[in-house]
Write an enzyme that holds these catalytic residues in place. Structure first.
Site, PDB file in Angstrom:
ATOM      1  CG  HIS A  94      75.183   6.083 -36.221  1.00  0.00           C
ATOM      2  ND1 HIS A  94      74.576   7.159 -35.641  1.00  0.00           N
ATOM      3  CD2 HIS A  94      74.556   5.881 -37.407  1.00  0.00           C
ATOM      4  CE1 HIS A  94      73.629   7.609 -36.440  1.00  0.00           C
ATOM      5  NE2 HIS A  94      73.586   6.851 -37.521  1.00  0.00           N
ATOM      6  CG  HIS A 142      69.834   7.252 -42.202  1.00  0.00           C
ATOM      7  ND1 HIS A 142      69.428   8.318 -41.438  1.00  0.00           N
ATOM      8  CD2 HIS A 142      70.853   6.666 -41.539  1.00  0.00           C
ATOM      9  CE1 HIS A 142      70.192   8.377 -40.359  1.00  0.00           C
ATOM     10  NE2 HIS A 142      71.068   7.390 -40.387  1.00  0.00           N
TER      11      HIS A 142
END
Ligand code: MTE
Ligand code: MO
Length: 472
Positions: free
Chosen positions: A64, A40
């Protein structure tokens, strides 16, 4: 999606750490993201959402909201959430962005929460000093709101030996240390990332050319404060750092924290200051009220806003932002291969230049058969710009631009604007303009972004290339 198993929000909640496996929900989907955790881009912050809905965190980390994130997630989908439970995980969330300052509408907004916005480049070139209200803003979190009259604000300074620690309020900082002014450009490591994204997408804010500005900063010299905290010049060690904490923090309460080498902090020629003024006024909330670090010649990420703590240490900051961000890698290194510990943190920045006027894609008219170009150039480390070169024939011939602002060869922290009037023979044609600058170390910019490409999209300092249509 039809036909996948159905899970309740309680089922999701049971999978909240690496030993149970990490599940999250997003809208009506349930995802097992255990394999994704170690790759991530935001590090283990992803665990904040473990066992629940990721939506609040996605709005907190607006990065995001890029296309591609959902598609990436779908790989990890294992089922659907029981109908009607989509909002269970968020029922008690309040909006951490309810108390943001007002902003000038001319800023080009990249993300609202956190607020990130740049100055249109045609305005950047209008003045040597960028007005505060249109200066780019780069936040990771909601903006802290400091009320000096409450007496709650203080700056803690911890030297190598706790005995000499200081605790200062703003008035004490202003009166005990001589004020020092510095004119310096502040630039984000990710400025011009959008040009690099045309080669191949990177992860980060889609900055054009305006995540930079030039301002007059006034404050106490960090050197003076560190001397008062018991640091001596003889303490200097190349590896030692000065760590800075902001008042803003992530949802785990880890403050925005960063460090710079002690040698830069203590260098009387380094001009590092703890600034309480920007362009002759107290700092605004967006730019770090009441106090921020100004590290001339160094990347924006180190200029910690809402400064509340300084600590001298024998190693650099362990924070996510120091260790796992603001680093550049080989163009063939991608998120699945990267080892952040192999690269040093970006400190001094490389030389860059930009054409501000005209802008890419503009239809331009000639003035007396000449094409007028204007822009800025800047280099890190105090290296002044000694030359700006412009070409309108793909580098076959080059013209020397006129520098509009005074330049020193060293301790030159400010940017330099430039202009050029180029003879153009043919009209009605698309013309490609290239610009590159040369700094006082004779460093210059590489030609193509493709050779500089890095997965994080930082240090996008290739030639600035734009196309314009020259009208009859
Ligand atoms: N300081 C704190 N406390 N929190 C932040 O999010 N962002 C950094 C730096 N200092 C940041 C911070 C980054 S990445 C940049 S580029 C500059 O602030 C931007 O400063 P500005 O918003 O005043 O232009
Ligand atoms: Mo930045």
């Amino acid at each position: 999606v039809e036909g996948l198993p159905v899970y309740s929000s309680d089922d999701v909640a049971k999978h909240c750490n690496e030993s149970t496996g990490v599940w999250i929900s997003y809208k009506s989907g349930v995802y097992d993201i255990t394999p994704f955790i170690k790759i991530h881009p935001g590090g283990n912050k992803i665990l904040l959402g473990a066992g629940g809905s990721v939506e609040p965190f996605w709005s907190l980390y607006a990065i995001h909201q890029q296309p591609g994130t959902l598609a990436l997630m779908e790989k990890y989908r294992i089922g659907n959430l029981t109908k009607g439970e989509e909002h269970l995980a968020m029922a008690n969330m309040h909006d951490p962005y309810a108390n943001e300052p007002r902003r000038h509408p001319v800023l080009v907004v990249k993300t609202k929460k956190p607020f990130n916005a740049e100055t249109p480049s045609s305005l950047l070139v209008e003045s040597f000093i960028t007005p505060t209200d249109i200066f780019y803003v780069r936040h990771h979190f909601p903006v802290p709101d400091v009320d000096l009259s409450s007496g709650n604000y203080s700056l803690e300074v911890i030297g190598l030996d706790e005995k000499h620690s200081l605790n200062l309020n703003l008035d004490q900082l202003k009166t005990a240390y001589a004020p020092h002014s510095v004119t310096a450009a502040l630039q984000c490591s990710g400025n011009r990332r959008s040009e690099m994204n045309r080669v191949k997408p990177t992860k980060g804010l889609e900055w054009g050319q305006g995540a930079i500005g030039n301002a007059v900063w006034k404050g106490a010299r960090l050197r003076d404060v560190l001397l008062a905290a018991g640091i001596k010049d003889s303490d200097e060690n190349e590896n030692w750092h000065v760590q800075f904490d902001g008042l803003d923090a992530d949802p785990t309460n880890a403050p925005y924290a960063i460090s710079i080498p002690l040698t830069k902090a203590m260098d009387p020629r380094g001009d590092v200051i703890l600034a309480y003024e920007m362009n002759g006024e107290p700092l605004t909330r967006d730019h770090g009220f009441p106090l921020r670090v100004v590290v001339p010649g160094t990347t924006g990420a180190r200029w910690v806003k809402w400064l509340t703590r300084i600590e001298v240490s024998k190693n650099e900051s362990e924070s996510h932002w120091q260790q796992c961000d603001y680093k550049s890698f080989n163009p063939s290194t991608d998120w699945d291969k990267v080892d952040f510990s192999t690269a040093p943190a970006i400190q001094e920045m490389p030389v860059t230049s930009v054409v501000c006027e005209p802008h890419d894609g503009e239809k331009v008219k000639l003035k007396k058969d000449k094409l007028n170009l204007r822009g800025f150039a800047w280099s890190g480390g105090g290296r002044g710009i000694v030359r700006v070169d412009v070409s309108i024939d793909l580098g076959k011939t080059w013209h020397v631009a006129e520098l509009l602002d005074p330049v020193k060869l060293s301790k030159q922290w400010a940017w330099t604007r430039w202009q050029a009037n180029l003879p153009v023979q043919t009209t009605g044609q698309e013309t490609e303009i290239w610009v590159r600058a040369v700094d006082s170390s004779y460093n210059t910019q590489p030609e193509g972004m493709e050779h500089l490409w890095n997965m994080r999209g930082v240090l996008a300092v290739a030639y600035h290339k734009i196309k314009v249509l020259v009208e009859e």
